[in-house]
Each structure stands twice: as C-alpha cells, then as structure tokens.
Design an enzyme around this catalytic site. Structure first.
Site, mmCIF file in Angstrom:
data_model
loop_
_atom_site.group_PDB
_atom_site.id
_atom_site.type_symbol
_atom_site.label_atom_id
_atom_site.label_comp_id
_atom_site.label_asym_id
_atom_site.label_seq_id
_atom_site.Cartn_x
_atom_site.Cartn_y
_atom_site.Cartn_z
ATOM 1 N N ASN A 37 0.808 -1.218 0.000
ATOM 2 C CA ASN A 37 0.000 0.000 0.000
ATOM 3 C C ASN A 37 0.846 1.274 0.000
ATOM 4 O OD1 ASN A 37 -2.313 1.494 0.027
ATOM 5 N ND2 ASN A 37 -2.999 0.875 2.076
ATOM 6 N N HIS A 122 -14.828 -4.782 10.381
ATOM 7 C CA HIS A 122 -14.429 -3.485 10.928
ATOM 8 C C HIS A 122 -15.634 -2.616 11.213
ATOM 9 C CE1 HIS A 122 -10.055 -2.904 9.450
ATOM 10 N NE2 HIS A 122 -10.273 -4.142 9.815
ATOM 11 N N ARG A 147 -13.942 -5.721 14.958
ATOM 12 C CA ARG A 147 -12.961 -4.727 15.412
ATOM 13 C C ARG A 147 -13.681 -3.401 15.552
ATOM 14 N NH1 ARG A 147 -7.798 -2.173 12.115
ATOM 15 N NH2 ARG A 147 -9.290 -0.525 11.656
ATOM 16 N N TYR A 159 -7.135 7.785 12.362
ATOM 17 C CA TYR A 159 -6.960 6.613 11.518
ATOM 18 C C TYR A 159 -7.946 5.508 11.945
ATOM 19 C CZ TYR A 159 -5.739 1.948 10.667
ATOM 20 O OH TYR A 159 -5.860 0.636 10.354
ATOM 21 N N ASP A 210 -7.622 -1.928 17.338
ATOM 22 C CA ASP A 210 -6.311 -1.697 16.731
ATOM 23 C C ASP A 210 -5.742 -0.381 17.252
ATOM 24 O OD1 ASP A 210 -4.118 -1.508 15.076
ATOM 25 O OD2 ASP A 210 -5.214 -1.878 13.210
ATOM 26 N N HIS A 212 -2.730 0.637 16.436
ATOM 27 C CA HIS A 212 -1.915 1.083 15.316
ATOM 28 C C HIS A 212 -0.589 1.704 15.693
ATOM 29 C CE1 HIS A 212 -1.441 1.305 11.118
ATOM 30 N NE2 HIS A 212 -2.583 0.661 11.020
ATOM 31 N N GLU A 236 -4.518 -4.778 19.046
ATOM 32 C CA GLU A 236 -3.596 -4.977 17.922
ATOM 33 C C GLU A 236 -2.553 -3.870 17.870
ATOM 34 O OE1 GLU A 236 -5.814 -5.536 14.362
ATOM 35 O OE2 GLU A 236 -4.275 -4.590 13.139
ATOM 36 N N GLU A 262 1.176 -7.068 11.175
ATOM 37 C CA GLU A 262 0.774 -6.736 9.804
ATOM 38 C C GLU A 262 1.896 -6.076 9.017
ATOM 39 O OE1 GLU A 262 -2.672 -4.234 10.729
ATOM 40 O OE2 GLU A 262 -1.619 -2.555 9.818
ATOM 41 N N ARG A 283 -0.097 -11.585 13.123
ATOM 42 C CA ARG A 283 -0.965 -11.092 12.043
ATOM 43 C C ARG A 283 -0.232 -10.891 10.724
ATOM 44 N NH1 ARG A 283 -3.004 -6.784 11.932
ATOM 45 N NH2 ARG A 283 -4.998 -7.319 10.981
ATOM 46 N N ASP A 316 -6.400 -3.373 1.155
ATOM 47 C CA ASP A 316 -5.237 -3.201 0.273
ATOM 48 C C ASP A 316 -4.531 -4.520 -0.001
ATOM 49 O OD1 ASP A 316 -4.809 -2.282 3.164
ATOM 50 O OD2 ASP A 316 -2.758 -2.712 2.581
ATOM 51 N N GLU A 339 -8.802 -11.426 9.431
ATOM 52 C CA GLU A 339 -9.464 -10.143 9.164
ATOM 53 C C GLU A 339 -10.145 -10.211 7.793
ATOM 54 O OE1 GLU A 339 -6.693 -6.940 8.708
ATOM 55 O OE2 GLU A 339 -8.174 -5.425 9.219
ATOM 56 N N TRP A 402 1.520 5.901 13.237
ATOM 57 C CA TRP A 402 0.086 5.759 12.978
ATOM 58 C C TRP A 402 -0.249 4.300 12.779
ATOM 59 C CZ3 TRP A 402 -2.892 3.877 8.973
ATOM 60 C CH2 TRP A 402 -2.179 3.509 7.821
HETATM 61 O O1 KDG Z 1 -2.024 -0.576 4.374
HETATM 62 C C1 KDG Z 1 -2.244 -0.456 5.724
HETATM 63 C C2 KDG Z 1 -3.565 -1.071 6.096
HETATM 64 O O2 KDG Z 1 -3.669 -2.360 5.606
HETATM 65 C C3 KDG Z 1 -3.707 -1.093 7.577
HETATM 66 O O3 KDG Z 1 -3.674 0.197 8.047
HETATM 67 C C4 KDG Z 1 -4.978 -1.708 8.007
HETATM 68 O O4 KDG Z 1 -4.305 -1.682 10.300
HETATM 69 C C5 KDG Z 1 -4.921 -2.200 9.410
HETATM 70 C C6 KDG Z 1 -5.651 -3.428 9.674
HETATM 71 O O5 KDG Z 1 -5.530 -3.902 10.787
HETATM 72 O O6 KDG Z 1 -6.330 -3.902 8.778
HETATM 73 MG MG MG Z 2 -3.967 -3.089 11.904
#
Ligand code: KDG
Ligand code: MG
Length: 402
Positions: A37, A122, A147, A159, A210, A212, A236, A262, A283, A316, A339, A402
């Site tokens: 992404n 989500h 989530r 975000y 999440d 993040h 997460e 991730e 993840r 993505d 997810e 972020w």
């Molecule tokens: O490209 C980044 C996203 O896939 C991400 O921000 C999404 O945090 C995310 C998630 O848990 O799906």
């Molecule tokens: Mg995430």
C-alpha cells in the site's frame, strides 16, 4: 514444467493492486498478490527489473528452491519490497502446483483442520452511537468478531475511522493527508466505547481493537488493563513493531491478549515475540511475509509456542492474497482469526474468485489451485492512481506513529 512468461499487472479498481501472473509451457497460469500500500510501483519495478527476468525457463514445480533462490540469492534480504515480490512468485507457484495436481492448495498443505475460517469485520464511526450501529450491522451479517474503532473527542480525524463504512480505505491521497493525535485523549476515550459495546451486545461477541503502533509500552499496558472488564479478543499493534522488548512490559501489566505483525515480513521479525510468548496472535500475511511458503514457516514456529494466527486482511490486500490466506487458515493447526474487510464490487470483478462468506466464516475455494484469477482486460480499464497512507502528528506538530 518450465515457466515461459511472467507478467506484472498494475490496476486501480477503486484502489491500487499489483499482481504477478506466471505462465508455464503447458499454458497453466498462477497468480500472486504483490500489493504494498502506497509503495505499489516499487514492488512492480522490483519484479519487472530483478525477478521476472530470472523466472523464464525455471521449473515451476520447485517452489521452495525458487523461494531460496530469490531470498538468499539476492544477498539483500527481507524488507517489505523484497518480501512482497518473493511472495507474489511463491503464491503464483502454489496456484500452479494446485492446478497441476487438480487440488485446492489447502489439500497440499495437509488438508482441512476446521470447517470454516472465522473472520472479523471493521465497525468504525466518528462516535459511540455510530459505532454501535456498525457493530449491529456486522452482527446482523453473522460476524462473530468485530474490530471497533471510533473517533476521539477533541481530535478532528483519526486513523481507522473512514468515510465509507464497508470498504474503508486509508490510502486516500497522492500527498498524505494528516491526522492529529493525542494519546491522553485516546486512553480516556477507548474504555468508554467498549463499555457501551459490551452493554449493548453482551458477552458473546468477540471484540477487537487496533492501536496502530501509537502507544509506548506503559501506555499500552494501561490501555490493556483498562479494557480488561470488556474481555477483548485482542489489542492490535499496541506499540511500534520494532520495539519487541516493549511487549515484555505490556505482558507484565495486563491479561488483555495482544496481536501484532501486519508490517512483519519474515519469521525474524517475530521470533522473539513468539519464543518469549509476548504476543497471542501473529498477524503477518501472505503478501507481505514471503508468500505461502514463508508464512507457513512463521505459523509453524508460532504453533510451537501456543501463539495463534490472526492474519491481516485489509482492503489493500487483493482477493488473490485473501484466496491464498484462506488456504493456510483452513489447514494450519493454530489458526486464530482472519481479518475480512470486504472488497468493492469493482475489485471483485477484476479478481474473480470462488472463496465465499457465510455466517461469520469464510470458506476457501474448492477449485484446483487458489480459486482466484485476474481479469486482465478489466484490469486495464483501471490505470494506476497515486495514493498514500496518511501521516499522524501530535497536537504540537511532531510526526507520530500511525
Ligand atoms: O495498508 C495499511 C492497512 O492495511 C492497515 O492500516 C490496516 O491496520 C490495518 C488493519 O488492521 O487492517
Ligand atoms: Mg492493523
């Protein structure tokens, strides 16, 4: 069975995707997701310039050997661009192997370990009332796990809270949009959200959140302990993934389970976390962690330490990645959760697939291979559009995670 051709397809049916298609001398084709992404063209160039020229003439059946050839052979190891490119080749070769064998890939991985793949959706909204509606929506669709993300009072945008509820897309501008962040506002707000969600939906629905990467270890520990009454399945990415020893501190202070990975690309990124049992869910995903071959290695290592999978499945990651992830999810012994952020109808049309959702579960394709393809004609109608992920700043302007 020699490889005769490999093509890189970049398309933007609503968002950008990079796909590798490998063709053998017998006309068998395989696909692999190569989407990173906001950095899509870097992977496309890595494939086009450095990988595709090595594929013609190679034996398509030698998946492990090809993986090692691309990983060790390049000298420069790991990293998101390299591992995404290797993943695309690996995934496409598994697709070909399944088609040649006449079996879905999960049969080659040992067969089913479960009947369906439990997914989470989500629920996100600006405020608590809005998110309650969203949780109800997912619950109505049969989801067993959701989530939950909301805006934070006093912050203009956050975000994880998107304009479009079902198809939330964070990479929204050619030059990154900017969010403003305050950890103290966030830490005060999140427990109030989960209190309301539990009051409304009772104890059975699995809830996730999440963070993040935006917290320090002690802040994450505080968040985990403040959420204990609401019995989350996981928090997460509480702290930046580089800070592996930070997870020790979180563990000392809270029993809220932790999920991470991730942004991980290899087993080396999560080895310590797994071996010290500092996390509960890994993840990592097919497309960013070296394909089916390497992700299975990560999950096998995790299984030895009672750590379960919780694979990333945001929009993505293309339907090619999802098709491959489901083949692993259904077969590994230590599956946790998958997810599932649905793709838009335009994306689904470019990537026809036969995995399906039903009552809280995704079911992998039963077709030989992965059961997914790219419609190259349709893909050509959607040219690449630059789009990047947002940047996060503290209230004083400092760039933050972020
Ligand atoms: O490209 C980044 C996203 O896939 C991400 O921000 C999404 O945090 C995310 C998630 O848990 O799906
Ligand atoms: Mg995430």
């Amino acid at each position: 069975m020699r490889i005769t051709e490999a093509r890189v397809v970049v398309t933007c049916p609503g968002r950008n995707f990079v796909t590798l298609k490998i063709v053998t001398e017998d006309g068998v084709t395989g696909v692999g997701d190569a989407t990173l992404n906001g950095r899509e063209l870097a992977v496309a160039a890595y494939l086009d310039d450095h990988v595709v020229p090595l594929l013609a003439g190679r034996d398509a059946s030698r998946i492990e050997d090809t993986w090692q050839y691309l990983y060790r052979g390049a000298y420069w190891r790991r990293g998101p661009v390299t591992m995404t490119a290797i993943a695309a080749v690996d995934t496409a070769l598994w697709d070909i192997k399944g088609k040649v064998a006449g079996l879905p890939v999960y049969q080659l991985l040992g067969g089913r370990s479960r009947e369906g793949v439990t997914v989470y959706g989500h629920a996100n909204a600006e405020d608590v009332d809005g998110v309650l509606d969203e949780v109800a929506h997912y619950s109505g669709l049969g989801y067993r796990a959701v989530r939950v993300q909301t805006g934070v009072p006093g912050l203009a945008s956050t975000y994880g809270v998107g304009g479009d509820r079902m198809f939330y897309e964070p990479a929204d501008a050619a030059v990154p949009t900017e969010n403003v962040w305050s950890t103290s506002r966030y830490l005060q707000h999140v427990p109030t959200v989960f209190r309301r969600v539990r009051e409304e939906f009772g104890p059975r629905l699995r809830l996730l959140h999440d963070a993040h990467h935006r917290l320090t270890p002690i802040e994450a520990a505080r968040l985990g302990s403040s959420l204990e009454p609401y019995d989350l399945t996981w928090i997460e990415d509480p702290v930046p993934a580089e800070l592996q020893s930070g997870y020790r501190l979180i563990r000392q202070h809270t029993t809220t389970p932790v999920a991470v990975g991730e942004v991980f690309n290899s087993v080396w990124d999560c080895k310590q976390l797994i071996e010290e049992q500092l996390v509960d869910y890994i993840r990592a995903t097919v497309v960013h962690a070296g394909g089916i071959t390497h992700l299975r290695r990560i999950f096998d290592h995790a299984a030895l330490h009672d750590v379960r999978s919780g694979s990333h499945g945001a929009t993505d990651l293309s339907p090619v990645c999802m098709a491959a992830a489901l083949q692993l999810d259904i077969s590994i012994p230590n599956f946790g959760l998958q997810e599932y952020m649905r793709h838009t109808p335009e994306t689904d049309a470019v990537f026809p697939h036969t995995y399906r959702y039903e009552g809280g579960y995704l079911h992998p394709s039963q077709e030989p291979g992965l059961g997914v393809d790219i419609d190259e004609e349709r893909a050509a109608a959607f040219p690449y559009r630059p789009a990047q992920l947002p940047v996060n700043r503290l209230e004083d302007g400092t760039v933050h995670h972020w």
